[in-house]
Scaffold this active site. Sequence first.
Site, PDB file in Angstrom:
ATOM      1  N   ASP A  82       0.873  -1.162   0.000  1.00 59.11           N
ATOM      2  CA  ASP A  82       0.000   0.000   0.000  1.00 59.11           C
ATOM      3  C   ASP A  82       0.922   1.227   0.000  1.00 59.11           C
ATOM      4  OD1 ASP A  82      -2.407   1.408   2.362  1.00 59.11           O
ATOM      5  OD2 ASP A  82      -2.140   1.721   0.217  1.00 59.11           O
ATOM      6  N   ASP A 133      -0.024   4.926   1.232  1.00 59.77           N
ATOM      7  CA  ASP A 133      -0.153   5.809   2.389  1.00 59.77           C
ATOM      8  C   ASP A 133       0.094   5.066   3.691  1.00 59.77           C
ATOM      9  OD1 ASP A 133      -2.955   7.500   0.832  1.00 59.77           O
ATOM     10  OD2 ASP A 133      -0.808   7.858   0.661  1.00 59.77           O
TER      11      ASP A 133
END
Length: 545
Positions: A8, A10
């Site tokens: 991922d 963020d």
Amino acid sequence: MIKLVVFDLDNVIIDGEAIDEIGKLANVEDDIAEITEKAMQGEIDFETSIKDRVQLLEGTSIEDIEKLADDLPLMEGAEETIATLKENDVDVAIISGSFDVVADKVSEKLGVENVYTNSFTVEDGKLTGEVTGPLVSGSKLDVLKDHVEKAGITCQEVVAVGDGANDISMIESAGCGIAFNAKDSVKEIADVVVDEKDLTKVLDEILNQLTTEEETEAVDDEETEEVVEEEAAEAAEEEVASEETETSEEDGEDKPEDKKELPKSEFVLADTMEGVRKQKDEKEAEISKVADEREEFNKIAKEQRKIRDELNASLKENLNKAIEFRNQRNEINKEVEAAKKARNEANNKIKTLEWSSGKRDKIKIENEIKKIDKIIETRVLDIKKENQLVKNANDLRKQLMEIHEDESVKTEAQELKKVSEEEHEKVIALSEQAQEAHEEMLTYFRKTDDIRTAADEAHKKFIEARKNASAKHEEFKAILSDIHVINKKLGSNRPKKRKSDNKGGSGGNKNREEKERAEEIFAKFKQGGKVSTEEILLLQKYNIG
């Protein structure tokens, strides 16, 4: 085998939530952060959350966002982790509901080619408040499946790393799912939990799995050591065979069928046979020392591997305990909420009953009387007006005396009050139980951190010992190759054997003496004594042991 690691963006690759930071540019950071948190917790679906947040950013300058993206910090250990994975021939991809304007900057810094994100819609350099991309309505698993299909691999060959609810689909489907500083819902389904903001901790878990895969494919350490010893024995047997062969040594051919190829030796022999024999003694002492050192490193590697595996097993147990107490806490909190609800409902009913029983009218009349009394006491009035106020107050007092509360309603209110008190006591008791479960959960999570640190240290020592053992093994083979050169020289300078049927000659006596010595050597060996390469040759020659 691990062939791909998917991250991922963020709070995983970058240390922060990009859309929250962009929200500061538009002065809507609090509104966006609230929606982000609900999405991360899984309280609202991701499509709704991303559209609502981007709508709040309408009119923001894309140029300002690009400048902000340049300044977003990478997560600690991100560069080392990506570089090390590439060195180990593991592909890397980023799948994120964040935005290409941020991801492009990150991919340039880290050299990540496979990046899947959403995009802002821009007109005249400003955001329109709309968003497009594969991760608006689609899931991360959908994107991952498309990628692995094109790459010709399976999801079982993937490690997925994430922290929020929208990562769950790919974490569940990957061969290994890692929750990185994640929400509880993600930790619950992940194979590995990392609660430290350092991506090298994720890297350690992946390298640990890669090492385990190598160990599974390779021969066990014990078998490897036996092969090494067999190499020495086979080399010795070859030397005996070369000494006993009656093939003309003038052919210059000596081609034993080695199971393991030794490195080519550039060893320089001494000028005299006495010097060569001395070299042989020195090499035998040297190879014995190296073999002992290699054995010691193998021993350390076994010990550290055992420690690491035991710690990892303990880690799993503690993590399961932590999750067990967390689930217990959550169940108790549900009971707390139920008790609060029952208490509040009882209190609301009490208020309704009190008003319906005439209490509202009584309070209203009492307030009117107080107001009139206050006027009479504080103001100078003419006698006519004062008399009228006194009369009004008396009339109100008569009305007050005529109001009677309904006894049945009063009884019901008292019963409801009792219910309210009982439910409140439940709230207090259950809250204490939930707090105790929460403290136990934290204790076990802290233990997992300590155990993980110790397991990582044992794994590092294991890897270091294996490398040292491998280096010593290469050294062992090099010395063994030199001994071959020496033995070949010593063998080629012996006088050729004569064929003889005279069993009572000096040759027969020599053979008997050598055989008796070989039997003594074998007896010594069975009692734990060490044997030299020359003694091994003698045992091989007479097939003893």
